[in-house]
Design a protein around this motif. Structure first.
Motif, short mmCIF file in Angstrom:
data_model
loop_
_atom_site.label_atom_id
_atom_site.label_comp_id
_atom_site.label_asym_id
_atom_site.label_seq_id
_atom_site.Cartn_x
_atom_site.Cartn_y
_atom_site.Cartn_z
N VAL A 1 -2.58 0.32 -4.53
CA VAL A 1 -3.08 0.80 -3.24
C VAL A 1 -4.39 0.11 -2.88
O VAL A 1 -4.53 -0.46 -1.79
N TRP B 1 -2.90 3.58 -7.99
CA TRP B 1 -4.08 3.30 -7.19
C TRP B 1 -4.56 1.86 -7.32
O TRP B 1 -5.25 1.35 -6.44
N ASN C 1 -4.26 -3.88 -2.43
CA ASN C 1 -3.56 -4.30 -1.22
C ASN C 1 -4.26 -3.81 0.04
O ASN C 1 -4.19 -4.46 1.08
N ALA C 2 -4.97 -2.71 -0.05
CA ALA C 2 -5.78 -2.27 1.09
C ALA C 2 -6.91 -3.27 1.34
O ALA C 2 -7.22 -3.59 2.49
N VAL D 1 0.86 -1.20 0.00
CA VAL D 1 0.00 0.00 0.00
C VAL D 1 0.88 1.24 0.00
O VAL D 1 0.66 2.18 -0.78
#
Length: 91
Positions: free
Chosen positions: A63, A60, A66-67, A51
């Motif tokens: 991000v 993104w 993986n978030a 992230v």
């Protein structure tokens, strides 16, 4: 959509969904025997770094995917802790 974007999104979806069956199994069975807390901590560290890397690169896809993985991982960790704690109380 470019091929590299399709590959990246596909990899992100599959990676993010990889732990979902484990979370569903834990919730359905209300037990978490055999789940390694060390593996979850290492994996959470890895996806946390992904992230951060995605933020640094302004990517993104990295991000968000993986978030989502981190949230699923935290869910497994929380449910495992909850069911292991309840098991030791009732035993």
């Amino acid at each position: 959509m470019e091929l590299n974007t399709i590959v990246g999104v596909s990899a992100s979806v599959l990676t993010g969904a990889s732990l979902l069956p484990q979370l569903i199994k834990i919730v359905r069975e209300k037990k978490s025997e055999g789940v390694s807390f060390i593996m979850l901590i290492v994996l959470l560290g890895g996806v946390g770094l992904w992230v951060w890397y995605g933020v640094l690169k302004s990517d993104w896809i990295i991000v968000i995917s993986n978030a989502v993985s981190a949230l699923i991982n935290l869910g497994i960790f929380a449910m495992s802790f909850y069911y292991n704690r309840n098991k030791s109380i009732t035993s």
